[in-house]
Write a protein that holds these residues in place. Sequence first.
Motif, PDB file in Angstrom:
ATOM      1  N   ARG A 120       0.741  -1.220  -0.188  1.00 21.28           N
ATOM      2  CA  ARG A 120       0.124   0.028   0.049  1.00 21.28           C
ATOM      3  C   ARG A 120       0.626   1.174   0.136  1.00 21.28           C
ATOM      4  O   ARG A 120       0.449   2.249  -0.491  1.00 21.28           O
ATOM      5  CB  ARG A 120      -0.978   0.384   1.085  1.00 21.28           C
ATOM      6  CG  ARG A 120      -1.723   1.067   1.061  1.00 21.28           C
ATOM      7  CD  ARG A 120      -3.063   0.994   2.069  1.00 21.28           C
ATOM      8  NE  ARG A 120      -3.856   2.365   1.908  1.00 21.28           N
ATOM      9  CZ  ARG A 120      -4.692   2.551   1.426  1.00 21.28           C
ATOM     10  NH1 ARG A 120      -5.018   1.861   0.286  1.00 21.28           N
ATOM     11  NH2 ARG A 120      -5.424   3.753   1.441  1.00 21.28           N
ATOM     12  N   SER A 121       1.697   1.211   0.974  1.00 20.67           N
ATOM     13  CA  SER A 121       2.840   2.693   0.997  1.00 20.67           C
ATOM     14  C   SER A 121       3.203   2.931  -0.466  1.00 20.67           C
ATOM     15  O   SER A 121       3.353   3.950  -0.959  1.00 20.67           O
ATOM     16  CB  SER A 121       3.894   2.415   1.822  1.00 20.67           C
ATOM     17  OG  SER A 121       4.803   1.408   1.579  1.00 20.67           O
ATOM     18  N   THR A 122       3.637   1.673  -1.053  1.00 22.20           N
ATOM     19  CA  THR A 122       4.312   2.163  -2.417  1.00 22.20           C
ATOM     20  C   THR A 122       3.491   2.582  -3.541  1.00 22.20           C
ATOM     21  O   THR A 122       3.831   3.599  -4.352  1.00 22.20           O
ATOM     22  CB  THR A 122       5.037   0.465  -3.070  1.00 22.20           C
ATOM     23  OG1 THR A 122       6.006   0.294  -1.951  1.00 22.20           O
ATOM     24  CG2 THR A 122       5.490   0.902  -4.465  1.00 22.20           C
ATOM     25  N   PHE A 123       2.097   2.077  -3.539  1.00 20.83           N
ATOM     26  CA  PHE A 123       1.306   2.503  -4.488  1.00 20.83           C
ATOM     27  C   PHE A 123       0.567   3.824  -4.180  1.00 20.83           C
ATOM     28  O   PHE A 123       0.427   4.516  -5.068  1.00 20.83           O
ATOM     29  CB  PHE A 123       0.105   1.197  -4.487  1.00 20.83           C
ATOM     30  CG  PHE A 123       0.605  -0.007  -5.252  1.00 20.83           C
ATOM     31  CD1 PHE A 123       1.977  -0.097  -5.654  1.00 20.83           C
ATOM     32  CD2 PHE A 123      -0.374  -0.950  -5.413  1.00 20.83           C
ATOM     33  CE1 PHE A 123       2.184  -1.398  -6.280  1.00 20.83           C
ATOM     34  CE2 PHE A 123      -0.078  -2.121  -6.220  1.00 20.83           C
ATOM     35  CZ  PHE A 123       1.178  -2.467  -6.599  1.00 20.83           C
ATOM     36  N   GLU A 146      -4.431  16.323  -2.981  1.00 18.99           N
ATOM     37  CA  GLU A 146      -4.337  14.812  -3.070  1.00 18.99           C
ATOM     38  C   GLU A 146      -3.003  14.280  -2.784  1.00 18.99           C
ATOM     39  O   GLU A 146      -3.021  13.189  -2.269  1.00 18.99           O
ATOM     40  CB  GLU A 146      -5.236  14.362  -4.294  1.00 18.99           C
ATOM     41  CG  GLU A 146      -5.723  12.926  -4.359  1.00 18.99           C
ATOM     42  CD  GLU A 146      -6.452  12.368  -3.210  1.00 18.99           C
ATOM     43  OE1 GLU A 146      -6.498  11.005  -3.089  1.00 18.99           O
ATOM     44  OE2 GLU A 146      -6.868  13.002  -2.252  1.00 18.99           O
ATOM     45  N   SER A 147      -2.016  14.713  -3.735  1.00 16.45           N
ATOM     46  CA  SER A 147      -0.558  14.407  -3.615  1.00 16.45           C
ATOM     47  C   SER A 147      -0.203  14.433  -2.150  1.00 16.45           C
ATOM     48  O   SER A 147       0.426  13.398  -1.759  1.00 16.45           O
ATOM     49  CB  SER A 147       0.171  14.834  -4.586  1.00 16.45           C
ATOM     50  OG  SER A 147       1.437  14.530  -4.597  1.00 16.45           O
ATOM     51  N   ILE A 148      -0.340  15.440  -1.721  1.00 15.12           N
ATOM     52  CA  ILE A 148       0.174  15.717  -0.150  1.00 15.12           C
ATOM     53  C   ILE A 148      -0.699  14.640   0.732  1.00 15.12           C
ATOM     54  O   ILE A 148       0.180  13.860   1.632  1.00 15.12           O
ATOM     55  CB  ILE A 148      -0.173  17.154   0.367  1.00 15.12           C
ATOM     56  CG1 ILE A 148       0.788  18.004  -0.470  1.00 15.12           C
ATOM     57  CG2 ILE A 148       0.121  17.140   1.825  1.00 15.12           C
ATOM     58  CD1 ILE A 148       0.653  19.384  -0.186  1.00 15.12           C
ATOM     59  N   ARG A 149      -1.861  14.483   0.488  1.00 17.80           N
ATOM     60  CA  ARG A 149      -2.508  13.490   1.475  1.00 17.80           C
ATOM     61  C   ARG A 149      -2.280  12.049   1.194  1.00 17.80           C
ATOM     62  O   ARG A 149      -1.969  11.267   2.438  1.00 17.80           O
ATOM     63  CB  ARG A 149      -4.096  13.512   1.125  1.00 17.80           C
ATOM     64  CG  ARG A 149      -5.085  12.598   1.962  1.00 17.80           C
ATOM     65  CD  ARG A 149      -6.437  12.520   1.590  1.00 17.80           C
ATOM     66  NE  ARG A 149      -6.377  11.775   0.404  1.00 17.80           N
ATOM     67  CZ  ARG A 149      -6.428  10.470   0.204  1.00 17.80           C
ATOM     68  NH1 ARG A 149      -6.219   9.755   1.402  1.00 17.80           N
ATOM     69  NH2 ARG A 149      -6.438   9.569  -0.652  1.00 17.80           N
ATOM     70  N   LEU A 150      -1.827  11.694   0.100  1.00 21.57           N
ATOM     71  CA  LEU A 150      -1.455  10.494  -0.422  1.00 21.57           C
ATOM     72  C   LEU A 150      -0.038   9.954   0.243  1.00 21.57           C
ATOM     73  O   LEU A 150       0.341   8.934   0.764  1.00 21.57           O
ATOM     74  CB  LEU A 150      -1.460  10.205  -1.811  1.00 21.57           C
ATOM     75  CG  LEU A 150      -2.767  10.040  -2.422  1.00 21.57           C
ATOM     76  CD1 LEU A 150      -2.609  10.016  -3.799  1.00 21.57           C
ATOM     77  CD2 LEU A 150      -3.605   8.682  -1.931  1.00 21.57           C
ATOM     78  N   HIS A 151       0.902  11.166   0.086  1.00 28.69           N
ATOM     79  CA  HIS A 151       2.410  11.207   0.538  1.00 28.69           C
ATOM     80  C   HIS A 151       2.289  11.114   2.027  1.00 28.69           C
ATOM     81  O   HIS A 151       3.267  10.403   2.819  1.00 28.69           O
ATOM     82  CB  HIS A 151       3.174  12.219   0.030  1.00 28.69           C
ATOM     83  CG  HIS A 151       3.722  12.183  -1.213  1.00 28.69           C
ATOM     84  ND1 HIS A 151       4.259  10.961  -1.637  1.00 28.69           N
ATOM     85  CD2 HIS A 151       3.914  12.987  -2.352  1.00 28.69           C
ATOM     86  CE1 HIS A 151       4.775  11.207  -3.008  1.00 28.69           C
ATOM     87  NE2 HIS A 151       4.234  12.322  -3.417  1.00 28.69           N
ATOM     88  N   GLY A 156       3.229   7.867   7.001  1.00 26.88           N
ATOM     89  CA  GLY A 156       2.716   6.767   7.962  1.00 26.88           C
ATOM     90  C   GLY A 156       3.053   5.336   8.085  1.00 26.88           C
ATOM     91  O   GLY A 156       3.151   4.912   9.125  1.00 26.88           O
ATOM     92  N   LEU A 157       3.058   5.043   6.983  1.00 25.60           N
ATOM     93  CA  LEU A 157       3.316   3.480   6.606  1.00 25.60           C
ATOM     94  C   LEU A 157       4.760   3.081   6.575  1.00 25.60           C
ATOM     95  O   LEU A 157       5.335   1.966   6.534  1.00 25.60           O
ATOM     96  CB  LEU A 157       2.562   2.921   5.642  1.00 25.60           C
ATOM     97  CG  LEU A 157       1.073   2.949   5.767  1.00 25.60           C
ATOM     98  CD1 LEU A 157       0.438   2.681   4.158  1.00 25.60           C
ATOM     99  CD2 LEU A 157       0.473   2.245   6.809  1.00 25.60           C
ATOM    100  N   CYS A 158       5.669   4.238   6.666  1.00 27.68           N
ATOM    101  CA  CYS A 158       7.118   3.903   6.766  1.00 27.68           C
ATOM    102  C   CYS A 158       7.684   4.399   8.087  1.00 27.68           C
ATOM    103  O   CYS A 158       8.447   5.652   8.036  1.00 27.68           O
ATOM    104  CB  CYS A 158       7.713   4.675   5.390  1.00 27.68           C
ATOM    105  SG  CYS A 158       7.147   3.850   3.781  1.00 27.68           S
TER     106      CYS A 158
END
Length: 222
Positions: A120-123, A146-151, A156-158
């Motif tokens: 998930r973090s990669t995608f 949206e890019s900021i939200r996804l990054h 958070g997953l790293c």
Amino acid sequence: MDGNEWATFEVTIQERRRALEHHPPGDRLRSDFLRELAFAIRERYTRFGLQADLDEVLRLFTEVLALRPPGHSGRSASLNYLAIALGDRYKMKGSGSDLEERIRLQTEALGLCPPGHPYRSTFLSNLADALGDRYRLKGSVSDLEESIRLHTEALGLCPKGHPYRSASLNNLAGALGDRYTITGSESDLEESIRLLTEALGLCPPGHPYRSASLLNLAIALG
């Protein structure tokens, strides 16, 4: 062009072409061997930049995806492979249609990786990067947000100790830096600098990404 390096790539690619010949259309393992050939050719493309290699990579990954329909366990990865190759072509030619298709594929891939999925973090990062490219192409602030939200979710997953934390820190810092340039928000700039400082700390002397981290931080500091 380094002749020895080219020869090494050619040996690997020819070996994988021969292996693929043993898995004609209809063979249940064909998609795996198509993928391995595409990986080898893309590696040569990233080294030498030949359009013919990229064209073949796109053709191979398109066939792989067709062999992995909805419900196939390898569909999310196959969507991602093709999306990345389209991103390569977008960087080469600047075609908006390639970028739109990349975003469509990576959106579907992320949808197949719910919370808890190992990729998930990669995608998240890949889709965020694509939306960042569209923001830079078209100037849509909603794409940047949206890019900021996804990054942010990807970071958070790293957690500390994760092998991709440094890259994720840099990615989010870059997106916040983009927002700072349009809003002038000091909080975005300060957070970008904080993230880049942490990223640099994870790249000690000798690290392959240290020079890039130093440059990113220097730009943010002005």
